[in-house]
Write a protein that holds these residues in place. Structure first.
Motif, mmCIF file in Angstrom:
data_model
loop_
_atom_site.group_PDB
_atom_site.id
_atom_site.type_symbol
_atom_site.label_atom_id
_atom_site.label_comp_id
_atom_site.label_asym_id
_atom_site.label_seq_id
_atom_site.Cartn_x
_atom_site.Cartn_y
_atom_site.Cartn_z
ATOM 1 N N GLU A 131 -5.424 7.199 104.456
ATOM 2 C CA GLU A 131 -4.706 6.167 104.092
ATOM 3 C C GLU A 131 -3.070 6.499 104.397
ATOM 4 O O GLU A 131 -2.573 7.562 104.066
ATOM 5 C CB GLU A 131 -5.125 6.404 102.129
ATOM 6 N N THR A 132 -2.441 5.061 103.415
ATOM 7 C CA THR A 132 -0.952 5.008 103.876
ATOM 8 C C THR A 132 0.178 4.501 102.150
ATOM 9 O O THR A 132 -0.899 4.021 102.035
ATOM 10 C CB THR A 132 -0.923 3.473 104.553
ATOM 11 N N TYR A 133 0.928 4.967 102.247
ATOM 12 C CA TYR A 133 1.799 5.007 101.149
ATOM 13 C C TYR A 133 3.590 4.554 101.048
ATOM 14 O O TYR A 133 3.694 5.634 102.244
ATOM 15 C CB TYR A 133 1.148 5.780 100.009
ATOM 16 N N ASP A 134 3.846 4.792 100.121
ATOM 17 C CA ASP A 134 5.481 4.583 100.652
ATOM 18 C C ASP A 134 5.797 5.104 99.955
ATOM 19 O O ASP A 134 5.379 6.425 98.587
ATOM 20 C CB ASP A 134 5.978 3.219 99.730
ATOM 21 N N GLY A 135 6.944 5.981 100.692
ATOM 22 C CA GLY A 135 7.711 7.420 100.416
ATOM 23 C C GLY A 135 8.582 7.305 100.109
ATOM 24 O O GLY A 135 9.650 6.139 100.748
ATOM 25 N N ILE A 136 9.434 8.689 99.111
ATOM 26 C CA ILE A 136 10.776 8.872 99.405
ATOM 27 C C ILE A 136 11.329 10.008 99.958
ATOM 28 O O ILE A 136 10.426 10.962 99.898
ATOM 29 C CB ILE A 136 11.565 8.959 98.278
ATOM 30 N N ILE A 137 12.285 10.464 101.316
ATOM 31 C CA ILE A 137 12.756 11.453 101.752
ATOM 32 C C ILE A 137 13.051 12.585 100.072
ATOM 33 O O ILE A 137 14.105 11.809 99.926
ATOM 34 C CB ILE A 137 13.342 11.492 103.133
ATOM 35 N N SER A 138 12.254 13.617 100.109
ATOM 36 C CA SER A 138 12.993 13.952 98.897
ATOM 37 C C SER A 138 13.263 15.584 99.317
ATOM 38 O O SER A 138 14.038 16.582 98.486
ATOM 39 C CB SER A 138 11.426 14.509 98.092
ATOM 40 N N GLY A 139 13.663 15.940 100.529
ATOM 41 C CA GLY A 139 13.996 17.270 101.281
ATOM 42 C C GLY A 139 14.302 17.816 102.427
ATOM 43 O O GLY A 139 13.198 16.720 103.394
ATOM 44 N N MET A 140 15.173 18.380 102.841
ATOM 45 C CA MET A 140 15.352 18.247 104.731
ATOM 46 C C MET A 140 15.049 19.625 105.225
ATOM 47 O O MET A 140 15.212 20.293 104.255
ATOM 48 C CB MET A 140 16.210 18.298 104.784
#
Length: 673
Positions: free
Chosen positions: A590-599
């Motif tokens: 499944e596909t979801y929206d997200g936010i880059i939280s770490g690198m």
């Protein structure tokens, strides 16, 4: 003559000079602490702790005594080191998944701090009863017995078989064993608790303030089983508010030095696992004798404060009391009343909301920081299987209770602090939050500048600086990112006998008084308040030697409770991650929206906005270019395309795979049309 001897000596040395020896590497010994992401730190007696990157760990595990060398020193940063040798294996039980194949058997640790498989030999089951042997995918308990310097691998013995990972209650048992948490109480403690007698009302009323005529009530989560705080509020003829914060008098039942007290000290705190708890105190205390049940007389320790319309406390008294809760409310019920639902105590609740808003505003004006970072709220069925996860809401009812507990804790700390003089010291337990370290502040401000926000500090950082920054970014796209980095830049709060204030709350003094059922420091604070009140009544004081001895004993308690709090937090997070992965395993594809939280150099961590669950987009999933990691900018940049991924960027991802055992989710980026 001296000159000639010197020349002859030099000439002879040059002629027969041996091959110069390489200088010995300076090595350091210390205990290793490993982060869930794989890197670690070695604590040293003097100077900054040594940072050990993942690639320099040599498979060393959390708690091991190691020998390290420093490989790089950078200004204003922790020196970077490399593990040369493991000197002593930390003798701790490790929970893991047993795997057996043609090449032998291994155990894969479930705790992320243990990032190396443990090799299990054919003769490593001697301690198991009745000749039992684990089967593939069983959860087992293993103890490491050897570390090989040549291949950096561990050998170990299986000492217990727990069962299959999907057995009911296995998650809780596994996390508890992983984090050295004791579930059952010793038989002696159970016997002593069963012998506790209910208080005699008439005897207690002779020495306590009778507060039963003032309506008070508890406000807790719907699932709560123990109720250790109640609140009351009346508006005085002067227009001021009289706020009462009434806390269960646990110290009346738990006598210092008793078996119950020793067990509570060892546990330090209750540990909460979604719909389960490992309590600090046995159920008869936490759910019965000390639980503030409706329509029931209860012993309490109360802080009664007279507060004006600006949030200033004019008078207060701290008293042992007898209370009688008028009602038990859940947060949701109070929220319905706030929104207009009729109720017998609606007027009182609306007054409480008004006062809590006044107190919050006064606190914010002092510079108090209020982070609002989402946490997952997990719903489990009767079998412990997660069926829903959503971001946890902080509703007005939550905030109301938070404000009242904060002001009570602050008043208690100030009460003791105001009585301390050179001639009359009063050792106490404070909850301290120190200022962020200079380098952490510098890095945070540099990050803001790279985002286009130039913030100028005064001579030194104040709590109000953080509050102002959070106000500035409130409606910006990278609010989430900056809040996370701001939080990481700050130090951790802890318990100590030295009052160094609370930076985050902007309080000169702070303590924990409001939860003695679930926190041992609060129980100790209750005892100290009673002890000092008795001294004041008798007009006596401690001698210097007695004060020093008491402070030393209290500091030991503080150190123990700070350690147990960290362990409890680790366990709670581990359980949430387990359940999050179990839930996410049903959403693969499944596909979801997200936010880059770490690198990291190996990829980016993305937090799903809908579920507040984090997964990894490995750098190999970033097709069509070669991406380079910039550790200062926290970015991954395409070498050919120039495409930049930053922490805080919004992305769309597909769930590729999930491993509950490894507590890991792998995502792939979905290209926008």
């Amino acid at each position: 003559m001296a000159k000639n001897m010197g020349k002859q000596g030099n000439k002879q040395t040059t002629k027969n000079a041996p091959t110069p020896k390489k200088p010995k590497r300076k090595t350091i010994k210390g205990n290793l602490s490993v982060h869930a992401k794989g890197f670690g730190f070695v604590a040293v007696k003097k100077g900054a702790d040594i940072f050990i990157p993942v690639e320099n760990m040599q498979n060393a595990m959390d708690g091991d005594m190691v020998q390290v060398e420093i490989v790089q020193r950078l200004p204003k940063k922790n020196p970077k080191g490399r593990v040369l040798k493991i000197l002593t294996l930390h003798r701790r039980e490790i929970i893991g998944v047993y795997r057996s194949g043609s090449e032998g058997a291994t155990v894969i640790p479930s705790d992320e701090r243990y990032n190396s498989p443990i090799i299990i030999g054919k003769d490593s089951f001697s301690t198991l009863k009745n000749g039992r042997r684990p089967k593939n995918d069983d959860l087992v308990v293993v103890v490491r017995t050897q570390w090989n310097e040549s291949d950096h691998l561990f050998r170990g013995d299986v000492i217990d078989i727990l069962g299959k990972p999907d057995n009911k209650g296995m998650d809780l048992l596994m996390v508890a064993r992983n984090n050295d948490l004791t579930i059952p109480f010793p038989k002696q403690v159970i016997r002593d608790v069963s012998g506790l007698k209910k208080f005699d009302l008439q005897t207690e009323l002779k020495r306590r303030e009778d507060f039963r005529s003032i309506p008070c009530f508890t406000i807790d989560p719907e699932s709560a089983k123990d109720f250790d705080d109640a609140i009351s509020l009346v508006q005085l003829d002067t227009g001021r508010f009289e706020l009462g914060v009434h806390i269960a008098d646990v110290s009346h039942y738990v006598i210092e030095g008793s078996s119950i007290d020793r067990e509570a000290f060892g546990r330090g705190t209750s540990v909460y696992f979604v719909n389960n708890v490992i309590p600090m105190l046995p159920e008869r205390l936490s759910n019965d004798l000390c639980s503030i049940k409706p329509k029931t007389n209860r012993l309490a320790f109360s802080v009664i404060m007279e507060i004006d319309s600006r949030g200033i406390v004019h008078n207060y008294r701290i008293r042992e009391t007898v209370i009688r809760s008028a009602s038990r409310f859940s947060y949701e019920e109070v929220e319905e009343i706030i929104e207009g639902k009729e109720h017998k105590y609606a007027k009182t609740i609306h007054l409480m909301v008004m006062l809590s808003l006044i107190l919050r505003k006064a606190r914010e004006e002092m510079g108090s920081i209020d982070f609002d970072i989402s946490e997952p709220a997990i719903s489990l069925d009767d079998q412990g299987v997660p069926y829903a996860i959503r971001p946890r809401e902080r509703i007005e009812a939550n905030r109301l209770i938070e404000e009242f507990m904060l002001i009570a804790n602050r008043i208690v700390a100030n009460h003791i602090e105001s009585q301390v003089t050179k001639k009359n010291d009063k050792p106490f337990v404070y909850r301290v939050h120190e200022k962020p370290e200079d380098q952490a502040i510098k890095s945070f401000l540099q990050l803001l500048e790279r985002l286009g926000l130039k913030y100028q500090l005064g001579k030194e950082v104040e709590s109000d600086d953080y509050r102002k920054i959070l106000d500035i970014i409130e409606n910006l796209d990278y609010k989430y990112y900056v809040e996370k980095v701001a939080l990481r830049s700050m130090t951790k709060a802890f318990y100590t006998t030295k009052n160094n204030g609370h930076f985050g709350l902007a309080f000169d003094a702070y303590t924990h008084f409001t939860s003695p059922i679930r926190r041992y420091p609060d129980l100790v604070v209750h005892r100290l308040l009673k002890y000092y009140a008795l001294q004041e009544k008798d007009k006596s004081s401690l001698k210097k030697t007695e004060t020093d001895a008491l402070e030393k004993r209290l500091q030991k308690i503080c150190d123990q409770c700070s350690k147990r709090e960290i362990r409890a937090t680790q366990a709670e997070r581990e359980f949430i991650k387990l359940k999050s992965m179990e839930f996410l395993s049903t959403k693969v594809g499944e596909t979801y929206d997200g936010i880059i939280s770490g690198m990291a150099s190996f990829g980016m961590f993305v937090e799903l906005s809908h579920y507040v669950i984090e997964g990894l987009v490995h750098v190999s999933e970033l097709k069509g270019d070669r991406y380079e990691f910039d550790k200062d900018e926290f970015t991954l940049t395409g070498k050919n395309t120039g495409k930049v991924y930053r922490v805080g960027d919004a992305v769309k991802v597909q769930i590729k795979s999930v491993s509950k055992e490894e507590k890991r989710a792998d995502f792939t980026l979905v290209k926008e049309s």
